[in-house]
Enzyme design. Structure first.
Site, mmCIF file in Angstrom:
data_model
loop_
_atom_site.group_PDB
_atom_site.id
_atom_site.type_symbol
_atom_site.label_atom_id
_atom_site.label_comp_id
_atom_site.label_asym_id
_atom_site.label_seq_id
_atom_site.Cartn_x
_atom_site.Cartn_y
_atom_site.Cartn_z
ATOM 1 N N ALA A 182 0.835 -1.206 0.000
ATOM 2 C CA ALA A 182 0.000 0.000 0.000
ATOM 3 C C ALA A 182 0.868 1.253 0.000
ATOM 4 C CB ALA A 182 -0.932 -0.007 1.211
ATOM 5 N N ASP A 183 1.903 1.261 0.817
ATOM 6 C CA ASP A 183 2.827 2.399 0.843
ATOM 7 C C ASP A 183 3.541 2.567 -0.493
ATOM 8 O OD1 ASP A 183 2.755 3.818 3.271
ATOM 9 O OD2 ASP A 183 3.844 2.255 4.319
#
Length: 390
Positions: free
Chosen positions: A173-174
């Protein structure tokens, strides 16, 4: 640092107001391609990752900071003070991009939001990364990779069938938000070069994690079935997963009828071709557990290295399941220059990952070491860094 040719983004100036991972990853990608990235850090220690995982060696900065901040310049600015705001404005004038990853509402409160900075530089591209975006029911929630992976469904389809929820081993996600932000910035920059117009863009960890779920969303829409964890197995093809050998694990990708035939031959199990349970891909999917047990039993007779060579020779896609000590010393990793070192004024040499995109004319390059805190104050603002001798 050895002189290198200008990068593809030479001439782009980026004001980086981000910390930790998603934002710094995005701006590092831009810096690798030649953009001038000015990392604006808060007083009292700078980016949080400077002190994550402890010190790297001789200096005060930690390895987490080194991992995400090569090729940047650093200046400390207190954005809560009028003098600091004036310093930021001086950097924004003539800049192309401002990128930030504050929680929604913070930039407005500080007076560094898009509307405020557009008044300083009308053609500015303003990029924002948050946990859940700037609107929607979850907009004000704090954003972390773990939380985004869980809420976006990734943890529900990761791990072994029936097991507890497992996050992806890397922070998808990052990193995904950083990649999508870079993609957005480059599109906005192309538009700016063509029209002279800047614009506002935003992405989030949540949006990015959902965007990776192309198979899973399609499976649900097409069948009505909620996707579940399948271990290393593919959702639509079999056999396509990891299998044990006598000394470890390998991956095998026999995901069409031709490759299935090659695999049967390589395993010495020609009889499986005529087995009704495995005749077609739908049959193999329906009997995947039985098939995995049969293939695993065959592979258990020899080592991973032997089986990978045998399968590749037979035309079957296969590979070792490697730990990172082996990955980072793999001859192919080294041939692809995916491990490099950067000279550092304090540490001597800092290891860094290489560049996944290879350019023929404007290659990415390690032009600068990860900056010391406030290292470029004199260059950027004409003032000495705090603590420098007069």
């Amino acid at each position: 640092m050895t002189a290198v040719n200008p990068g593809a983004l030479d001439g782009m100036r980026v004001i980086d107001l981000t910390q930790v991972m998603a934002g710094p990853f995005s701006t590092m990608l831009l810096a690798d391609l030649g953009a001038e990235v000015i990392k604006v850090e808060p007083p009292g220690g700078g980016d949080q990752t400077r002190h994550s995982w402890g010190r790297s060696g001789k200096g005060d900065d930690g390895p987490a900071f080194f991992a995400l901040n090569r090729n940047k310049k650093s200046v400390v600015i207190d954005l809560r003070e009028p003098d600091g705001l004036a310093e930021l404005h001086s950097l924004v004038r003539g800049a192309d991009v401002v990128i930030e990853n504050y929680r929604p509402g913070v930039t407005k409160r500080l007076g560094i939001d898009y509307e405020s900075l557009r008044a300083i530089e009308p053609s500015i591209i303003f990029a924002s990364i948050t946990g859940f975006g700037h609107y929607g029911p979850y907009a004000t929630r704090p954003g972390y990779d773990l939380i985004a992976q869980g809420m976006a469904g990734i943890m529900g389809i990761t791990g072994n069938p029936g097991g507890e929820p497992v996050k992806a081993g890397v922070p998808v996600a990052d990193i995904g938000a950083g990649l999508f932000c870079t993609y957005g910035i480059l599109a906005a920059y192309a538009h700016k070069l063509r029209t002279g117009e800047g614009q506002y863009l935003e992405t989030s960890l949540y949006d990015s994690a959902i965007a990776f779920s192309v198979w899973e969303a399609t499976e649900y829409w097409a069948s009505g079935n909620v996707p579940v964890a399948t271990g290393s197995a593919h959702r639509m093809s079999a056999p396509y997963q990891a299998f044990p050998t006598s000394d470890g694990w390998i991956t095998v990708g026999a995901n069409n009828q031709r490759l299935w035939g090659y695999l049967c031959t390589a395993l010495g199990r020609e009889d499986l071709r005529d087995d009704a349970r495995f005749a077609t891909n739908p049959d193999r999917m329906a009997n995947r557990a039985e098939l995995a047990e049969i293939i695993g039993s065959a592979l258990s007779t020899d080592t991973s290295e032997v089986w990978v060579e045998k399968l590749l020779a037979a035309g079957v896609p296969a590979g070792l399941v490697q730990t990172y000590d082996r990955v980072l010393d793999d001859p192919h990793t080294l041939a692809r220059e995916m491990v490099q070192t950067i000279p550092h004024p304090v540490e001597g040499e800092v290891s860094t990952l290489g560049f996944p995109v290879k350019f023929s004319g404007t290659p990415a390059a390690a032009r600068r070491h990860p900056p010391l805190l406030d290292e470029h104050r004199a260059e950027l603002l004409g003032e000495q860094a705090a603590g420098d001798p007069a």
